[in-house]
Design a protein around this motif. Structure first.
Motif, PDB file in Angstrom:
ATOM      1  N   ASP A  70       0.838  -1.204   0.000  1.00 23.47           N
ATOM      2  CA  ASP A  70       0.000   0.000   0.000  1.00 23.47           C
ATOM      3  C   ASP A  70       0.876   1.259   0.000  1.00 23.47           C
ATOM      4  N   ASP A  71       0.270   2.382  -0.337  1.00 19.52           N
ATOM      5  CA  ASP A  71       1.000   3.645  -0.480  1.00 19.52           C
ATOM      6  C   ASP A  71       1.736   4.058   0.801  1.00 19.52           C
ATOM      7  N   ASP A  72       1.089   3.882   1.954  1.00 18.17           N
ATOM      8  CA  ASP A  72       1.719   4.271   3.221  1.00 18.17           C
ATOM      9  C   ASP A  72       3.006   3.488   3.465  1.00 18.17           C
ATOM     10  N   THR A  73       2.967   2.189   3.245  1.00 19.86           N
ATOM     11  CA  THR A  73       4.143   1.344   3.473  1.00 19.86           C
ATOM     12  C   THR A  73       5.263   1.698   2.498  1.00 19.86           C
ATOM     13  N   ALA A  75       5.753   4.562   1.075  1.00 18.94           N
ATOM     14  CA  ALA A  75       6.276   5.874   1.477  1.00 18.94           C
ATOM     15  C   ALA A  75       7.260   5.724   2.639  1.00 18.94           C
ATOM     16  N   VAL A  76       6.912   4.920   3.608  1.00 18.11           N
ATOM     17  CA  VAL A  76       7.788   4.713   4.772  1.00 18.11           C
ATOM     18  C   VAL A  76       9.101   4.054   4.340  1.00 18.11           C
ATOM     19  N   LYS A  77       9.011   3.043   3.501  1.00 17.23           N
ATOM     20  CA  LYS A  77      10.199   2.269   3.123  1.00 17.23           C
ATOM     21  C   LYS A  77      11.109   3.006   2.135  1.00 17.23           C
ATOM     22  N   THR A  78      10.544   3.907   1.325  1.00 19.64           N
ATOM     23  CA  THR A  78      11.366   4.618   0.330  1.00 19.64           C
ATOM     24  C   THR A  78      11.735   6.030   0.750  1.00 19.64           C
ATOM     25  N   GLY A  79      10.978   6.587   1.700  1.00 22.07           N
ATOM     26  CA  GLY A  79      11.214   7.971   2.099  1.00 22.07           C
ATOM     27  C   GLY A  79      10.531   8.974   1.174  1.00 22.07           C
ATOM     28  N   LEU A  80       9.759   8.471   0.228  1.00 27.05           N
ATOM     29  CA  LEU A  80       9.014   9.360  -0.670  1.00 27.05           C
ATOM     30  C   LEU A  80       7.695   9.764  -0.005  1.00 27.05           C
ATOM     31  N   SER A  81       7.135  10.868  -0.449  1.00 27.00           N
ATOM     32  CA  SER A  81       5.865  11.328   0.117  1.00 27.00           C
ATOM     33  C   SER A  81       4.710  10.483  -0.416  1.00 27.00           C
ATOM     34  N   ILE A  82       3.622  10.469   0.329  1.00 28.59           N
ATOM     35  CA  ILE A  82       2.406   9.774  -0.111  1.00 28.59           C
ATOM     36  C   ILE A  82       1.966  10.347  -1.455  1.00 28.59           C
ATOM     37  N   HIS A  83       2.040  11.668  -1.573  1.00 32.83           N
ATOM     38  CA  HIS A  83       1.640  12.325  -2.821  1.00 32.83           C
ATOM     39  C   HIS A  83       2.455  11.789  -4.009  1.00 32.83           C
ATOM     40  N   LYS A  84       3.753  11.629  -3.808  1.00 32.46           N
ATOM     41  CA  LYS A  84       4.626  11.118  -4.880  1.00 32.46           C
ATOM     42  C   LYS A  84       4.255   9.673  -5.221  1.00 32.46           C
ATOM     43  N   ILE A  85       3.974   8.858  -4.209  1.00 33.08           N
ATOM     44  CA  ILE A  85       3.581   7.460  -4.439  1.00 33.08           C
ATOM     45  C   ILE A  85       2.276   7.418  -5.232  1.00 33.08           C
ATOM     46  N   GLU A  86       1.324   8.264  -4.852  1.00 32.22           N
ATOM     47  CA  GLU A  86       0.038   8.316  -5.564  1.00 32.22           C
ATOM     48  C   GLU A  86       0.248   8.710  -7.026  1.00 32.22           C
TER      49      GLU A  86
END
Length: 95
Positions: A70-73, A75-86
């Motif tokens: 999921d996006d939250d995980t 984001a946590v593992k890559t250090g990218l923002s949720i917005h960037k993942i989306e």
């Protein structure tokens, strides 16, 4: 008159020496400034290149995880923002 001519010659020589000194000082200053500017530019270019490489690696990792996490995980593992993942999810057509 002989003394006056000698004084004038000394003053002319002094004036010419000062002008040459100023020219040489300016030339040296420009060369040193250019060298320092090139060194700083090179350092900054290397730093930016590394940062871009790290960012690209993070994004590639995130893309590889889109179908399993999921996006939250991500984001946590890559250090990218949720917005960037989306954004990456939308670009890659993962829902």
């Amino acid at each position: 008159e002989e003394g006056s001519a000698l004084n004038k010659a000394k003053l002319d020589g002094l004036e010419q020496g000062i002008k040459q000194g100023i020219k040489q000082g300016i030339k040296q200053g420009m060369q040193q400034g250019l060298q320092k500017g090139l060194e700083q530019g090179k350092e900054e270019g290397i730093k930016q290149g590394l940062q871009q490489g790290i960012q690209q690696t993070k994004e590639e990792l995130a893309i590889s995880l889109l179908d399993i996490l999921d996006d939250d995980t991500i984001a946590v593992k890559t250090g990218l923002s949720i917005h960037k993942i989306e954004k990456l999810r939308k670009i890659q057509n993962y829902k």
